[in-house]
Design a protein around this motif. Structure first.
Motif, PDB file in Angstrom:
ATOM      1  N   ASP A  86       0.820  -1.216   0.000  1.00  0.00           N
ATOM      2  CA  ASP A  86       0.000   0.000   0.000  1.00  0.00           C
ATOM      3  C   ASP A  86       0.851   1.261   0.000  1.00  0.00           C
ATOM      4  OD1 ASP A  86      -2.246  -1.571  -0.008  1.00  0.00           O
ATOM      5  OD2 ASP A  86      -2.578  -1.474   2.151  1.00  0.00           O
ATOM      6  N   GLU A 170      -9.452  -1.998  -1.623  1.00  0.00           N
ATOM      7  CA  GLU A 170      -8.135  -1.848  -0.994  1.00  0.00           C
ATOM      8  C   GLU A 170      -7.337  -0.779  -1.728  1.00  0.00           C
ATOM      9  OE1 GLU A 170      -6.350  -5.927  -0.399  1.00  0.00           O
ATOM     10  OE2 GLU A 170      -8.235  -6.478  -1.366  1.00  0.00           O
ATOM     11  N   TYR A 172      -4.445  -0.961  -2.729  1.00  0.00           N
ATOM     12  CA  TYR A 172      -3.603  -1.590  -3.749  1.00  0.00           C
ATOM     13  C   TYR A 172      -4.224  -1.536  -5.142  1.00  0.00           C
ATOM     14  CZ  TYR A 172      -0.212  -4.881  -5.706  1.00  0.00           C
ATOM     15  OH  TYR A 172       0.778  -5.459  -6.458  1.00  0.00           O
ATOM     16  N   LYS A 320       1.673  -8.054  -0.435  1.00  0.00           N
ATOM     17  CA  LYS A 320       0.219  -8.180  -0.290  1.00  0.00           C
ATOM     18  C   LYS A 320      -0.242  -9.621  -0.132  1.00  0.00           C
ATOM     19  CE  LYS A 320      -2.803  -5.655  -0.827  1.00  0.00           C
ATOM     20  NZ  LYS A 320      -3.681  -5.018   0.186  1.00  0.00           N
TER      21      LYS A 320
END
Length: 431
Positions: A86, A170, A172, A320
């Motif tokens: 992130d 998310e 990401y 991740k």
């Protein structure tokens, strides 16, 4: 003798990493700015990476900047962006010849290189608290062209779309180079305001790699003077702390129709195993055995034995805990390809692989790491992982840990690997 000799020094808001090595006849500098991914700033950050590497206050045109690089015996200066978990990393990097290996070269070649890097960071082409509008508009066009090229490259496009869908809720999911539709909203003064924020808040690390053993004191004095970052609180926290495991409730299937001749079938799995997990090294071996190398199950069974795919491989995102399968198939082979990819994971869960398979995978992983240490960019990436995770690990420890992975560890990783999302890019005529 260790593979890497890293020495770390801190000057206010800058951490300097010296890596003396006689492998290269160049000196390479990587200046890394790290910040958490942020939806409202991701496009600004991407554009800023283009603006900072394209000009300085004293070299406002591309021609001016190139002339200075030519005068530095053909030095190169560029920028890049990456996404680590992130976190969004903006890198400015410069490679210049080491004056030790050039007859008649100025003893201040390194100093001049640092001066140019310093100008790009502290004296960009800006005035009255805004960047030069012509430069901003020019770099918008360059960035927009890059973003459009992703759409044209269907393999990259499919990989991006899988993450869009799989990580919908998310950080990401955010695109490393931002979004074309947001570029027109970025103004020269708004971009400068973001630049000041980045300079004040980002964690900043400088890696210097080359045959610098004899002049380290001079290098540190030069850097301290040329890159006077203000002291700041560390804004980048331990990624391990920020990681939140995600357990899929059901498999998400997304099919998209475009005018393409070859289907792009990508599958996203969650292992929830990241750097620092006891199974981290086993997950590296698992990915190599499953789809990372030419002897892997995906390559041998999906591509070679069944001839279902033009290509079939997997990659592991260790920040991740994701494993991504990528394949190119005929539209009509969708169901069969999905089934046989799933079968390969079940085969690993059932221990359907040999000690020879494991040894071959470990050997290829070892070679990949050792090759990475012979490249300044990948060497920096290896070392920077320690900054982001707060977990120091030497190359020797990494290789030893890979050697210690056992068959039962690989099976444990496979058992923790769960299919989350299937993305299929198919032709417009396909059902």
């Amino acid at each position: 003798m260790p593979y890497i000799n890293e020495q770390i020094h801190e000057f206010n808001g800058l951490k300097v990493h010296l890596i003396p090595t006689d492998k290269f006849k160049t000196v390479t500098m990587f200046l890394q700015f790290c910040s958490p991914l942020n939806e409202k700033d991701v496009t600004k950050r991407a554009l800023l990476s283009y603006v900072l590497k394209s000009s300085t206050k004293h070299s406002p045109s591309a021609q001016d900047l190139q002339k200075r690089l030519d005068d530095l015996y053909g030095a190169s200066f560029a920028s890049m962006l990456s996404k680590k978990g992130d976190y969004h990393i903006l890198t400015l990097y410069m490679t210049a010849a080491n004056e030790r290996f050039i007859s008649g070269a100025s003893a201040k070649l390194f100093d001049e290189s640092v001066k140019l890097l310093s100008e790009a960071v502290f004296e960009p082409a800006a005035s009255d608290r805004q960047f030069d509008e012509k430069i901003v508009e020019r770099e918008k066009r360059s960035l927009r062209a890059r973003l459009e090229s992703i759409y044209d490259d269907k393999m990259r496009y499919a990989s991006q779309r899988l993450i869009d869908e799989m990580c919908q809720h998310e950080l990401y999911r955010l695109h490393t180079y931002g979004y074309s539709e947001e570029l027109d909203q970025v103004t020269a003064d708004g971009l400068f305001e973001y630049y000041k924020k980045m300079m004040a808040e980002d964690q900043v690390d400088l890696y210097i790699i080359g045959d610098i053993q004899e002049k380290q004191s001079h290098i540190l004095n030069t850097i301290q003077s040329a890159l006077p970052f203000d002291k700041r609180q560390n804004k980048t926290r331990d990624i391990r702390i920020n990681f939140n495991p995600v357990i899929p409730n059901e498999i998400k299937v997304v099919k998209e129709n475009q005018d393409v001749e070859q289907g792009k079938l990508n599958l996203g799995y969650r292992t929830n195993i990241i750097y620092g997990d006891p199974l981290y090294y086993a997950s590296q071996v698992f990915n190599g055995l499953f789809g990372g190398f030419p002897h892997s199950k995906l390559f041998m069974n999906v591509r070679e034995k069944e001839s279902l795919a033009y290509y079939a491989s997997s990659s592991y995102e260790s920040y991740k805990g994701l494993m991504i399968v990528m394949s190119g198939i005929e539209f009509s082979n969708y169901d069969k390809a999905v089934d046989i990819i799933k079968e390969q994971l079940e085969a690993v869960k059932n221990g359907d692989f040999t000690e020879h398979d494991i040894d071959q995978t470990k050997a290829l992983l070892r070679n990949a790491v050792l090759e990475a240490l012979d490249n300044p960019a990948s060497l920096t990436d290896f070392l920077y992982r320690q900054v982001l995770t707060g977990q120091p690990v030497t190359a020797e420890n990494w290789l030893h840990a890979i050697d210690q992975v056992r068959k039962e560890d690989i099976i444990k990783v496979a058992e923790k690997t769960t299919l989350d999302t299937i993305y299929f890019l198919q032709g417009e005529e396909a059902e």
